[in-house]
Design an enzyme around this catalytic site. Structure first.
Site, mmCIF file in Angstrom:
data_model
loop_
_atom_site.group_PDB
_atom_site.id
_atom_site.type_symbol
_atom_site.label_atom_id
_atom_site.label_comp_id
_atom_site.label_asym_id
_atom_site.label_seq_id
_atom_site.Cartn_x
_atom_site.Cartn_y
_atom_site.Cartn_z
ATOM 1 N N HIS A 12 -11.986 -10.109 -8.504
ATOM 2 C CA HIS A 12 -11.061 -9.088 -8.007
ATOM 3 C C HIS A 12 -10.130 -9.593 -6.913
ATOM 4 O O HIS A 12 -9.245 -8.864 -6.472
ATOM 5 C CB HIS A 12 -11.836 -7.874 -7.493
ATOM 6 C CG HIS A 12 -12.536 -8.126 -6.186
ATOM 7 N ND1 HIS A 12 -13.687 -8.854 -6.111
ATOM 8 C CD2 HIS A 12 -12.216 -7.781 -4.917
ATOM 9 C CE1 HIS A 12 -14.066 -8.931 -4.849
ATOM 10 N NE2 HIS A 12 -13.187 -8.295 -4.094
HETATM 11 C C1 UD1 Z 1 -11.573 -4.226 -1.013
HETATM 12 C C2 UD1 Z 1 -11.674 -5.224 0.143
HETATM 13 C C3 UD1 Z 1 -12.342 -6.503 -0.360
HETATM 14 C C4 UD1 Z 1 -13.648 -6.224 -1.027
HETATM 15 C C5 UD1 Z 1 -13.422 -5.212 -2.147
HETATM 16 C C6 UD1 Z 1 -14.691 -4.878 -2.879
HETATM 17 C C7 UD1 Z 1 -9.838 -5.104 1.783
HETATM 18 C C8 UD1 Z 1 -8.656 -5.816 2.292
HETATM 19 N N1 UD1 Z 1 -10.370 -5.596 0.640
HETATM 20 O O1 UD1 Z 1 -10.706 -4.788 -1.974
HETATM 21 O O2 UD1 Z 1 -12.578 -7.348 0.755
HETATM 22 O O3 UD1 Z 1 -14.188 -7.420 -1.557
HETATM 23 O O4 UD1 Z 1 -12.860 -4.029 -1.564
HETATM 24 O O5 UD1 Z 1 -14.459 -3.980 -3.897
HETATM 25 O O6 UD1 Z 1 -10.280 -4.169 2.385
HETATM 26 N N2 UD1 Z 1 -9.120 1.247 -6.624
HETATM 27 C C9 UD1 Z 1 -9.558 2.224 -7.468
HETATM 28 N N3 UD1 Z 1 -10.591 3.011 -7.068
HETATM 29 C C10 UD1 Z 1 -11.192 2.870 -5.873
HETATM 30 C C11 UD1 Z 1 -10.721 1.881 -4.997
HETATM 31 C C12 UD1 Z 1 -9.699 1.079 -5.384
HETATM 32 O O7 UD1 Z 1 -9.055 2.384 -8.567
HETATM 33 O O8 UD1 Z 1 -12.149 3.625 -5.584
HETATM 34 C C13 UD1 Z 1 -8.027 0.366 -7.064
HETATM 35 C C14 UD1 Z 1 -6.663 0.880 -6.673
HETATM 36 O O9 UD1 Z 1 -5.777 0.498 -7.665
HETATM 37 C C15 UD1 Z 1 -6.372 0.101 -5.406
HETATM 38 C C16 UD1 Z 1 -7.015 -1.224 -5.719
HETATM 39 O O10 UD1 Z 1 -8.179 -0.899 -6.481
HETATM 40 O O11 UD1 Z 1 -5.025 0.030 -5.131
HETATM 41 C C17 UD1 Z 1 -7.390 -2.032 -4.511
HETATM 42 O O12 UD1 Z 1 -8.234 -1.278 -3.650
HETATM 43 P P1 UD1 Z 1 -8.356 -1.674 -2.091
HETATM 44 O O13 UD1 Z 1 -9.310 -0.783 -1.419
HETATM 45 O O14 UD1 Z 1 -6.988 -1.808 -1.518
HETATM 46 O O15 UD1 Z 1 -8.893 -3.159 -2.120
HETATM 47 P P2 UD1 Z 1 -9.990 -3.870 -3.050
HETATM 48 O O16 UD1 Z 1 -9.297 -4.800 -3.978
HETATM 49 O O17 UD1 Z 1 -10.946 -2.892 -3.624
#
Ligand code: UD1
Length: 376
Positions: A207
């Site tokens: 990811h």
């Molecule tokens: C975040 C953490 C990362 C961790 C990861 C574990 C930061 C900078 N990154 O990354 O260190 O390893 O979590 O999962 O904080 N999304 C969904 N549903 C959700 C959450 C996210 O669909 O419940 C999708 C959305 O498209 C979102 C994308 O995932 O824009 C990224 O989510 P985000 O919380 O920004 O960062 P992660 O990649 O999950």
């Protein structure tokens, strides 16, 4: 008066770290715990299921921030947590790991004179292109108590000139969660339910922006997984971010559930993930947590990164950095299949008792007399 600690969680990897600290504090007694959920992760599969499985009490406070760019997400958390602090000021704020929720809440608290403790402090990848590295550096800079999971954390903080009095080596709280759930995870027999035999399959997660945000890299990695799965069946538990990236780049059919190559699953609950990881012959991942979990379980881990903030998993554990070039990944995969892999040794203080040590430290810390007062 009984001190009150806010424990902040926002994203999936926080929940496994928070659970043993809550348990430790309850066992220790004498502190009121308030769980603050920022809402950084909100899908039930990334969130609610972890609270249920890990027996974490429902959050007392929800900030409901959701997704956004880093700036937007961090700013929303900062704004909403500050409002909560002004209304219901705690004796201290405890943050975990290195996600956006960690740095945002640490900053909101310290600006109001609320002391901050950081669980998993001191880790450094020395790669400032990683958002998590920025979050780690900034959080440690403002936190008052730095609770460290592995020896490299001590070295890094000392090299940065941090006062020794702020640092404690307490071990890895996430491994407490692993030990207390391993039997029930294995009892779920997830590999068998997927038609797989123990040690006859690999488990994959990807990811990180460095692997999934660039179309060419992601396409190459997905095609590589298709090749490798012909030699050893692979199960890919796909993060929503990776699915979204694949669809954006026209690669949606490669990650569709039920496609003919590797077994494609959505984000898995904690127990099912642990069941799959503990039975695997190999794990391919860019997750920090999985580098640690495979090290404790003795499962070979190909870490698809050029660096790690968790070097003990390379020296004592079972992880090897393989980057994301196909040739290196394939060579390491061959090494695993041919039995050329380090078995791993016990890692000091990754013993299932870290939550209790953290609770002891927090309990002493929150009662310290302080000179810092809230700004007028
Ligand atoms: C975040 C953490 C990362 C961790 C990861 C574990 C930061 C900078 N990154 O990354 O260190 O390893 O979590 O999962 O904080 N999304 C969904 N549903 C959700 C959450 C996210 O669909 O419940 C999708 C959305 O498209 C979102 C994308 O995932 O824009 C990224 O989510 P985000 O919380 O920004 O960062 P992660 O990649 O999950």
């Amino acid at each position: 008066m009984t001190p009150v600690l806010d424990l902040v969680a926002g994203a999936r990897p926080n929940f496994m770290k928070l659970a043993p600290v809550v348990r430790g504090l309850v066992a220790h007694g004498g502190i009121d715990v308030r769980i603050v959920h920022t809402g950084q992760h909100y899908d039930p599969s990334m969130n609610d299921v972890f609270f249920d499985e890990l027996g974490i009490p429902a959050p007392d406070v929800h900030l409901d921030v959701g997704s956004g760019t880093h700036g937007v997400q961090t700013a929303r958390i900062l704004e909403r947590y500050e409002a909560h602090l002004i209304e219901r000021r705690p004796s201290g704020t405890v943050v975990f790991g290195d996600v956006n929720s960690t740095v945002a809440c640490a900053l909101a608290a310290v600006k109001l004179g609320v002391p901050v403790a950081h669980v998993e402090a001191g880790l450094r990848s020395f790669d400032r292109s990683m958002p998590e590295e920025i979050n780690r550096i900034l959080t440690d800079a403002v936190a008052d108590l730095l609770l460290v999971s592995e020896p490299s954390g001590l070295t890094n903080l000392r090299n940065e000139g941090v006062d020794e009095a702020r640092i404690r080596l307490v071990g890895n709280v996430m491994i407490d969660t692993l030990f207390s759930n391993l039997d029930s995870a294995r009892a779920r027999r997830v590999p068998g339910r997927l038609g797989l035999e123990e040690r006859r399959y690999g488990f994959v997660t990807l990811h990180r922006p460095s692997n999934v945000d660039d179309g060419e890299t992601l396409a190459r990695l997905l095609h590589l997984l298709r090749d490798l799965t012909r030699r050893l069946p692979l199960v890919f538990a796909i993060h929503p971010r990776t699915v979204a990236a694949a669809r954006r780049m026209g690669l949606g059919e490669l990650v569709a559930e039920g496609q003919a190559d590797f077994i494609c699953l959505g984000p898995q609950p904690y127990l099912d993930t642990l069941s799959l990881v503990s039975g695997a012959a190999v794990v391919l991942t860019d997750s920090g947590g999985l580098q640690e979990e495979t090290s404790v379980l003795g499962v070979p881990c190909l870490t698809l990164r050029e660096n790690t903030e968790r070097p003990v998993t390379l020296t004592l554990g079972t992880s090897r950095l393989v980057g994301n070039a196909s040739s290196r990944i394939t060579a390491a995969f061959d090494d695993v299949l041919d039995g050329r892999w380090r078995r791993g040794q016990p890692i000091p203080l990754w013993d299932g008792q870290a939550g209790l040590r953290v609770a002891g430290e927090l309990s002493a810390w929150v009662r310290q007399p302080r000179v810092v007062e809230a700004p007028a």
